[in-house]
Enzyme design. Structure first.
Site, PDB file in Angstrom:
ATOM      1  CE1 TYR A   1       8.219   7.810   1.456  1.00  0.00           C
ATOM      2  CE2 TYR A   1       7.214   5.975   0.288  1.00  0.00           C
ATOM      3  CZ  TYR A   1       7.506   6.619   1.468  1.00  0.00           C
ATOM      4  OH  TYR A   1       7.084   6.088   2.667  1.00  0.00           O
TER       5      TYR A   1
ATOM      6  CG  ASP B   1      12.331   2.441  -5.149  1.00  0.00           C
ATOM      7  OD1 ASP B   1      11.616   1.449  -5.366  1.00  0.00           O
ATOM      8  OD2 ASP B   1      12.079   3.293  -4.283  1.00  0.00           O
TER       9      ASP B   1
ATOM     10  CE  LYS C   1       3.596   1.437  -3.625  1.00  0.00           C
ATOM     11  NZ  LYS C   1       4.670   2.424  -3.579  1.00  0.00           N
TER      12      LYS C   1
HETATM   13  C1  LIG Z   1       5.613   2.712  -2.311  1.00  0.00           C
HETATM   14  C2  LIG Z   1       7.034   2.936  -2.573  1.00  0.00           C
HETATM   15  C3  LIG Z   1       8.025   2.608  -1.642  1.00  0.00           C
HETATM   16  C4  LIG Z   1       7.703   2.137  -0.252  1.00  0.00           C
HETATM   17  O1  LIG Z   1       7.058   0.926  -0.227  1.00  0.00           O
HETATM   18  P1  LIG Z   1       6.211   0.530   1.101  1.00  0.00           P
HETATM   19  O2  LIG Z   1       5.728  -0.845   0.785  1.00  0.00           O
HETATM   20  O3  LIG Z   1       5.145   1.557   1.219  1.00  0.00           O
HETATM   21  O4  LIG Z   1       7.157   0.557   2.242  1.00  0.00           O
HETATM   22  C5  LIG Z   1       9.339   2.720  -2.018  1.00  0.00           C
HETATM   23  N1  LIG Z   1       9.673   3.163  -3.239  1.00  0.00           N
HETATM   24  C6  LIG Z   1       8.757   3.508  -4.151  1.00  0.00           C
HETATM   25  C7  LIG Z   1       9.189   3.951  -5.500  1.00  0.00           C
HETATM   26  C8  LIG Z   1       7.410   3.428  -3.843  1.00  0.00           C
HETATM   27  O5  LIG Z   1       6.503   3.821  -4.747  1.00  0.00           O
END
Ligand SMILES: *Cc1c(COP(=O)(O)O)cnc(C)c1O
Length: 428
Positions: A144, A239, A267
């Site tokens: 994701y 990511d 995060k």
């Molecule tokens: C949470 C998450 C996102 C998205 O971040 P948001 O602040 O919810 O837009 C993207 N990549 C990873 C790996 C994530 O865990």
């Protein structure tokens, strides 16, 4: 436990907010029942509107690595708010947090702050395309990267080269530029590169997958991706929205000793306020507006309140030399405790863990990619989830999510959690 007030609040919310929530996974669709509404949180505990207390293993989906309402972070935000909450002008604190982040994370010279992980990943891909002058990207099934169009792609049956969108509203035109590979499967990546010579701008992945449960990269998987990227002039994007400032000061790049070309954050970097960021070496970052041609902007980007929270958080993580080992130790303890009681109760399971990320899968076989993660027994997970809730332990309301440990958790909390797992397992 009673959830009267939560249930009432949810009914009210449903009337004015789609599904009653501002982010779908909060709605408990994956596990049934109605979501509990948070009222407050402190340390390792979250309290709901009915005054139930839960040991929290979500921690706002990762950011609260030191526990909720962590004093230095809260103080920094309050102090900062008194000076004004947004200016649309540069502020000194943006440079401070940039300098600190760059000093903690390897292989980055410049960083740009945005408002979410989604924005960070979306901007990183645009930058990679602008830099390489190529259009296609490779992502992995089950990874994701936020809800931007290019990432909402799954392989339709038989579609290997051309992805099909898995959300209405994402166009075929967008889908055709996102190629889907299998996590932990380097051959699937090689095949895509061969089928699309000189067309791939970047490979984006979670260096430890955290959005299909916790899935560690296999031995050499990240190194092999690095080599493939070097061979074919493809940028490697880590990511690290989940793993950054959680697995180590320098995130997965440091932990696995693999260099990424662009790194995305979110995060933890915002200390619980809406922050994302992406970073790379000068050569790449200088392609970004206003220095270069790749456009990217944000009215509230680098917002002083958010920067204050993030800076206070990173400062703590930078000065507490033992934090990541301590978290990993606690997670190992939880892993071993849960394994033991599930085994004693003859509950088929697989537990994955990296650092302070852990997931329990009700599956027999190794969980290494999206397919094996989806093989888990979802009905069993639902029962487990509600059982744990009833025992005062809040885990993610989906079998495809990672648990995050925070430093505020005591070994007593962990023992209480293991006891809850044992009790719930007896009725699985
Ligand atoms: C949470 C998450 C996102 C998205 O971040 P948001 O602040 O919810 O837009 C993207 N990549 C990873 C790996 C994530 O865990």
């Amino acid at each position: 436990m009673l959830y009267q007030r939560s249930s009432a609040l949810f009914l009210e919310a449903e009337r004015v907010i789609p599904g009653g929530v501002n982010s779908p996974v909060r709605a408990f669709k994956g596990v049934g029942g109605t979501p509990i509404f948070a009222k407050s949180a402190k340390g390792a505990y979250v309290y709901d509107e009915d005054d139930n207390r839960f040991i929290d293993y979500i921690n706002s989906w990762g950011p609260m690595i030191l526990g909720h309402a962590y004093k230095p972070v809260v103080d920094a935000v309050i102090e900062r708010a008194r000076l004004g909450t947004s200016f649309g002008m540069p502020t000194e604190i943006e440079t401070k947090i940039a300098e600190l982040a760059i000093s903690m994370v390897p292989h980055i010279d410049k960083i740009r702050f945005v408002n979410s992980g989604t924005e960070a990943c979306m901007s990183a891909v645009r930058l990679a395309r602008g830099y390489t002058r190529k259009d296609k990207i490779i992502k992995f099934a089950g990874c994701y990267h936020g809800h931007s169009d290019a990432f909402l792609i799954q392989a339709g049956s038989g579609a290997v080269t051309f992805g099909t969108p898995n959300s209405p509203g994402v166009t075929q035109g967008t889908a055709k530029d996102t190629l889907l590979a299998i996590y932990n499967n380097i051959e699937s990546v090689k095949a895509l590169i061969e089928a699309n010579p000189n067309e791939i701008a970047c490979i984006i992945l979670e260096p430890v997958a955290g959005n299909m449960g916790c899935i560690p990269p296999r031995q050499n998987f990240l190194q092999n991706l690095r080599s493939l990227c070097d061979e074919h002039d493809i940028l490697l994007i880590f990511d690290e929205v989940m793993t950054g400032f959680r697995l180590a000061k320098g995130g997965a790049q440091e932990l696995f000793n693999v260099k990424a070309d662009i790194v995305c954050f979110g995060k933890v970097i915002g200390g619980g306020l809406p922050v994302g960021a992406f970073a790379a070496r000068n050569e790449i970052m200088n392609h970004l507006s206003p220095l270069g041609p790749v456009y990217q902007a944000g009215t509230l980007s680098g917002n002083p309140l958010a920067m204050a929270a993030g800076l206070a958080m990173l400062n703590e993580l930078n000065t507490d030399t033992n934090i990541f080992d301590r978290l990993a130790e606690k997670t190992k303890y939880l892993h071993e405790g849960c394994s033991k009681v599930l085994k004693n109760r003859n509950v088929t399971h697989t537990i994955n863990r990296v650092g302070s990320m852990i997931s329990i899968h009700f599956a027999e076989d190794e969980v290494v990619d999206f397919t094996s993660s989806a093989h888990g027994n979802n009905d069993r997970f639902k029962t487990f989830f509600h059982g744990m809730l009833n025992e005062g332990v809040y885990i993610a309301p989906s079998a495809f999510e990672t648990w995050f440990l925070c430093d505020a958790l005591t070994y007593n909390d962990l023992d209480e959690t293991i006891k809850a797992v044992d009790k719930v397992a007896s009725s699985l």
